[in-house]
Design an enzyme around this catalytic site. Sequence first.
Site, PDB file in Angstrom:
ATOM      1  N   LYS A  15       0.842  -1.213   0.000  1.00 25.18           N
ATOM      2  CA  LYS A  15       0.000   0.000   0.000  1.00 25.18           C
ATOM      3  C   LYS A  15       0.873   1.257   0.000  1.00 25.18           C
ATOM      4  O   LYS A  15       0.676   2.163  -0.803  1.00 25.18           O
ATOM      5  CB  LYS A  15      -0.939   0.012   1.226  1.00 25.18           C
ATOM      6  CG  LYS A  15      -1.849  -1.207   1.309  1.00 25.18           C
ATOM      7  CD  LYS A  15      -2.800  -1.132   2.481  1.00 25.18           C
ATOM      8  CE  LYS A  15      -2.153  -1.177   3.844  1.00 25.18           C
ATOM      9  NZ  LYS A  15      -1.441  -2.453   4.145  1.00 25.18           N
ATOM     10  N   ARG A  90     -10.238   0.469   8.148  1.00 23.62           N
ATOM     11  CA  ARG A  90      -9.796  -0.877   8.532  1.00 23.62           C
ATOM     12  C   ARG A  90     -10.850  -1.625   9.312  1.00 23.62           C
ATOM     13  O   ARG A  90     -10.613  -2.766   9.699  1.00 23.62           O
ATOM     14  CB  ARG A  90      -8.579  -0.747   9.437  1.00 23.62           C
ATOM     15  CG  ARG A  90      -7.250  -1.036   8.787  1.00 23.62           C
ATOM     16  CD  ARG A  90      -6.214  -0.647   9.813  1.00 23.62           C
ATOM     17  NE  ARG A  90      -5.023  -1.397   9.705  1.00 23.62           N
ATOM     18  CZ  ARG A  90      -3.923  -0.955   9.085  1.00 23.62           C
ATOM     19  NH1 ARG A  90      -3.923   0.210   8.500  1.00 23.62           N
ATOM     20  NH2 ARG A  90      -2.857  -1.694   9.060  1.00 23.62           N
ATOM     21  N   ARG A 129      11.783  -5.351   5.328  1.00 22.40           N
ATOM     22  CA  ARG A 129      11.512  -3.949   4.944  1.00 22.40           C
ATOM     23  C   ARG A 129      12.419  -2.973   5.694  1.00 22.40           C
ATOM     24  O   ARG A 129      12.683  -3.127   6.881  1.00 22.40           O
ATOM     25  CB  ARG A 129      10.056  -3.601   5.262  1.00 22.40           C
ATOM     26  CG  ARG A 129       9.779  -2.102   5.164  1.00 22.40           C
ATOM     27  CD  ARG A 129       8.317  -1.777   5.152  1.00 22.40           C
ATOM     28  NE  ARG A 129       7.634  -2.181   6.350  1.00 22.40           N
ATOM     29  CZ  ARG A 129       6.333  -2.089   6.529  1.00 22.40           C
ATOM     30  NH1 ARG A 129       5.573  -1.623   5.557  1.00 22.40           N
ATOM     31  NH2 ARG A 129       5.783  -2.476   7.642  1.00 22.40           N
ATOM     32  N   ARG A 162      10.900  -0.950  11.237  1.00 22.13           N
ATOM     33  CA  ARG A 162       9.783  -0.646  12.128  1.00 22.13           C
ATOM     34  C   ARG A 162       9.716  -1.654  13.266  1.00 22.13           C
ATOM     35  O   ARG A 162       9.910  -2.845  13.057  1.00 22.13           O
ATOM     36  CB  ARG A 162       8.466  -0.661  11.330  1.00 22.13           C
ATOM     37  CG  ARG A 162       8.118   0.689  10.762  1.00 22.13           C
ATOM     38  CD  ARG A 162       6.970   0.674   9.784  1.00 22.13           C
ATOM     39  NE  ARG A 162       5.784  -0.068  10.196  1.00 22.13           N
ATOM     40  CZ  ARG A 162       4.672  -0.137   9.453  1.00 22.13           C
ATOM     41  NH1 ARG A 162       4.615   0.505   8.291  1.00 22.13           N
ATOM     42  NH2 ARG A 162       3.642  -0.831   9.859  1.00 22.13           N
ATOM     43  N   ARG A 173      -0.444  -8.976  13.446  1.00 19.57           N
ATOM     44  CA  ARG A 173      -1.090  -7.997  12.553  1.00 19.57           C
ATOM     45  C   ARG A 173      -1.875  -8.706  11.453  1.00 19.57           C
ATOM     46  O   ARG A 173      -2.959  -8.261  11.069  1.00 19.57           O
ATOM     47  CB  ARG A 173      -0.021  -7.080  11.933  1.00 19.57           C
ATOM     48  CG  ARG A 173       0.499  -6.047  12.919  1.00 19.57           C
ATOM     49  CD  ARG A 173       1.818  -5.436  12.489  1.00 19.57           C
ATOM     50  NE  ARG A 173       1.772  -4.795  11.192  1.00 19.57           N
ATOM     51  CZ  ARG A 173       2.846  -4.568  10.429  1.00 19.57           C
ATOM     52  NH1 ARG A 173       4.047  -4.927  10.846  1.00 19.57           N
ATOM     53  NH2 ARG A 173       2.699  -3.974   9.274  1.00 19.57           N
TER      54      ARG A 173
HETATM   55  P1  AP5 Z   1       4.780  -1.604   1.935  1.00 19.31           P
HETATM   56  O1  AP5 Z   1       4.462  -0.786   0.727  1.00 19.31           O
HETATM   57  O2  AP5 Z   1       5.475  -0.941   3.064  1.00 19.31           O
HETATM   58  O3  AP5 Z   1       3.449  -2.380   2.440  1.00 19.31           O
HETATM   59  P2  AP5 Z   1       2.175  -1.840   3.196  1.00 19.31           P
HETATM   60  O4  AP5 Z   1       0.982  -2.474   2.572  1.00 19.31           O
HETATM   61  O5  AP5 Z   1       2.182  -0.348   3.281  1.00 19.31           O
HETATM   62  O6  AP5 Z   1       2.422  -2.517   4.607  1.00 19.31           O
HETATM   63  P3  AP5 Z   1       2.297  -1.901   6.076  1.00 19.31           P
HETATM   64  O7  AP5 Z   1       3.058  -2.813   6.993  1.00 19.31           O
HETATM   65  O8  AP5 Z   1       2.670  -0.447   6.098  1.00 19.31           O
HETATM   66  O9  AP5 Z   1       0.786  -2.054   6.310  1.00 19.31           O
HETATM   67  P4  AP5 Z   1       0.054  -2.044   7.634  1.00 19.31           P
HETATM   68  O10 AP5 Z   1      -1.299  -1.879   7.148  1.00 19.31           O
HETATM   69  O11 AP5 Z   1       0.274  -3.202   8.511  1.00 19.31           O
HETATM   70  O12 AP5 Z   1       0.768  -0.838   8.460  1.00 19.31           O
HETATM   71  P5  AP5 Z   1       0.284   0.636   8.776  1.00 19.31           P
HETATM   72  O13 AP5 Z   1       1.471   1.498   8.838  1.00 19.31           O
HETATM   73  O14 AP5 Z   1      -0.852   1.021   7.917  1.00 19.31           O
HETATM   74  O15 AP5 Z   1       5.629  -2.872   1.425  1.00 19.31           O
HETATM   75  C1  AP5 Z   1       6.101  -3.844   2.352  1.00 19.31           C
HETATM   76  C2  AP5 Z   1       7.467  -4.378   1.891  1.00 19.31           C
HETATM   77  O16 AP5 Z   1       7.305  -5.091   0.674  1.00 19.31           O
HETATM   78  C3  AP5 Z   1       8.517  -3.291   1.594  1.00 19.31           C
HETATM   79  O17 AP5 Z   1       9.763  -3.736   2.003  1.00 19.31           O
HETATM   80  C4  AP5 Z   1       8.452  -3.116   0.065  1.00 19.31           C
HETATM   81  O18 AP5 Z   1       9.703  -2.686  -0.469  1.00 19.31           O
HETATM   82  C5  AP5 Z   1       8.102  -4.526  -0.385  1.00 19.31           C
HETATM   83  N1  AP5 Z   1       7.254  -4.532  -1.583  1.00 19.31           N
HETATM   84  C6  AP5 Z   1       6.214  -3.688  -1.854  1.00 19.31           C
HETATM   85  N2  AP5 Z   1       5.652  -3.997  -3.042  1.00 19.31           N
HETATM   86  C7  AP5 Z   1       6.346  -5.079  -3.516  1.00 19.31           C
HETATM   87  C8  AP5 Z   1       6.237  -5.873  -4.712  1.00 19.31           C
HETATM   88  N3  AP5 Z   1       5.278  -5.624  -5.621  1.00 19.31           N
HETATM   89  N4  AP5 Z   1       7.096  -6.900  -4.864  1.00 19.31           N
HETATM   90  C9  AP5 Z   1       8.051  -7.167  -3.924  1.00 19.31           C
HETATM   91  N5  AP5 Z   1       8.208  -6.453  -2.783  1.00 19.31           N
HETATM   92  C10 AP5 Z   1       7.359  -5.419  -2.589  1.00 19.31           C
HETATM   93  O19 AP5 Z   1      -0.300   0.444  10.244  1.00 19.31           O
HETATM   94  C11 AP5 Z   1       0.549   0.161  11.332  1.00 19.31           C
HETATM   95  C12 AP5 Z   1      -0.279   0.052  12.606  1.00 19.31           C
HETATM   96  O20 AP5 Z   1      -0.940   1.302  12.871  1.00 19.31           O
HETATM   97  C13 AP5 Z   1      -1.411  -0.985  12.578  1.00 19.31           C
HETATM   98  O21 AP5 Z   1      -0.952  -2.276  12.912  1.00 19.31           O
HETATM   99  C14 AP5 Z   1      -2.352  -0.409  13.648  1.00 19.31           C
HETATM  100  O22 AP5 Z   1      -1.878  -0.678  14.943  1.00 19.31           O
HETATM  101  C15 AP5 Z   1      -2.238   1.091  13.412  1.00 19.31           C
HETATM  102  N6  AP5 Z   1      -3.235   1.566  12.438  1.00 19.31           N
HETATM  103  C16 AP5 Z   1      -2.988   2.047  11.191  1.00 19.31           C
HETATM  104  N7  AP5 Z   1      -4.122   2.386  10.570  1.00 19.31           N
HETATM  105  C17 AP5 Z   1      -5.127   2.106  11.428  1.00 19.31           C
HETATM  106  C18 AP5 Z   1      -6.538   2.204  11.341  1.00 19.31           C
HETATM  107  N8  AP5 Z   1      -7.148   2.653  10.232  1.00 19.31           N
HETATM  108  N9  AP5 Z   1      -7.261   1.808  12.412  1.00 19.31           N
HETATM  109  C19 AP5 Z   1      -6.667   1.371  13.552  1.00 19.31           C
HETATM  110  N10 AP5 Z   1      -5.338   1.225  13.681  1.00 19.31           N
HETATM  111  C20 AP5 Z   1      -4.563   1.588  12.635  1.00 19.31           C
HETATM  112 MG    MG Z   2       2.412   1.082   4.841  1.00 19.74          MG
END
Ligand code: AP5
Ligand code: MG
Length: 219
Positions: A15, A90, A129, A162, A173
């Site tokens: 994402k 979410r 990552r 992270r 997660r």
């Molecule tokens: P990356 O692009 O970083 O993936 P991502 O989908 O953004 O993964 P996240 O871990 O950021 O998602 P998340 O939803 O768990 O975390 P968030 O910060 O939103 O890619 C991942 C890796 O893969 C990278 O190394 C990249 O280089 C590689 N990659 C990407 N595309 C690729 C491809 N096509 N091929 C190969 N490799 C690839 O949330 C964190 C925390 O915040 C949550 O756990 C929760 O506690 C809280 N939170 C956030 N939003 C909410 C909400 N709406 N409600 C409640 N709590 C929330």
């Molecule tokens: Mg992300």
Amino acid sequence: MRTYLVLLGPPGAGKGTQAALLSQRLGVPHVSSGDLFRDHIRGKTDLGKLADGYISCGQLVPDEVTIAMIRERLSRTDAQGGALLDGFPRTPAQAEALGRLTQELGGDVRAVVYLRVPESVLVGRLTGRWTCRAQGHVYHERNHPPKTAGVCDLDGSELIQRDDDKEETVLRRLGVYRAQTELLIEHYRGAGLLVEIDGSQPEAEVTASMMAALKGRLE
Ligand code: AP5
Ligand code: MG
């Protein structure tokens, strides 16, 4: 009319990677709930202290404070044309709140891009990552290494891992995603908004598939 797009998918689906490219091409800001929480944690705000307790153990931050944070972000002047949402909504309550909020702001959710990636791929993506400290640019030790180890290609800042990318927290997660977020796929499919993309392709191919699929919806 403001245009809102949502990126939906499990942790590690790509994402953040895709949002950075897409928001540039669409000319709307990238609004990541995770990045906003991490800014609050770094700034040691009350919200940051609260959110840290949930994020560090892989749980969702409660709906009420998450929705209030997004409401404030979408009301800023740089989001007057709309926004690309990453990681929000979410839960069903967040999805409902987003529908109300976008209407109040004079816009609508134009599409929800679901990045589909098999769970077997996700753990390796997250544990490998590296993210830049300054602006959150995303790298991977094998799939997308920086030119110089430990340094962001784009702004020269330090690359860090992270805290919630430890394998144990990643597994938690993924469980939370299955229990609380996955059901939004059918919700948005039913509403005719879902654009399903094979997120297991290489990054550039995922971007190309998304742009092609969104073309008709954004005109
Ligand atoms: P990356 O692009 O970083 O993936 P991502 O989908 O953004 O993964 P996240 O871990 O950021 O998602 P998340 O939803 O768990 O975390 P968030 O910060 O939103 O890619 C991942 C890796 O893969 C990278 O190394 C990249 O280089 C590689 N990659 C990407 N595309 C690729 C491809 N096509 N091929 C190969 N490799 C690839 O949330 C964190 C925390 O915040 C949550 O756990 C929760 O506690 C809280 N939170 C956030 N939003 C909410 C909400 N709406 N409600 C409640 N709590 C929330
Ligand atoms: Mg992300």
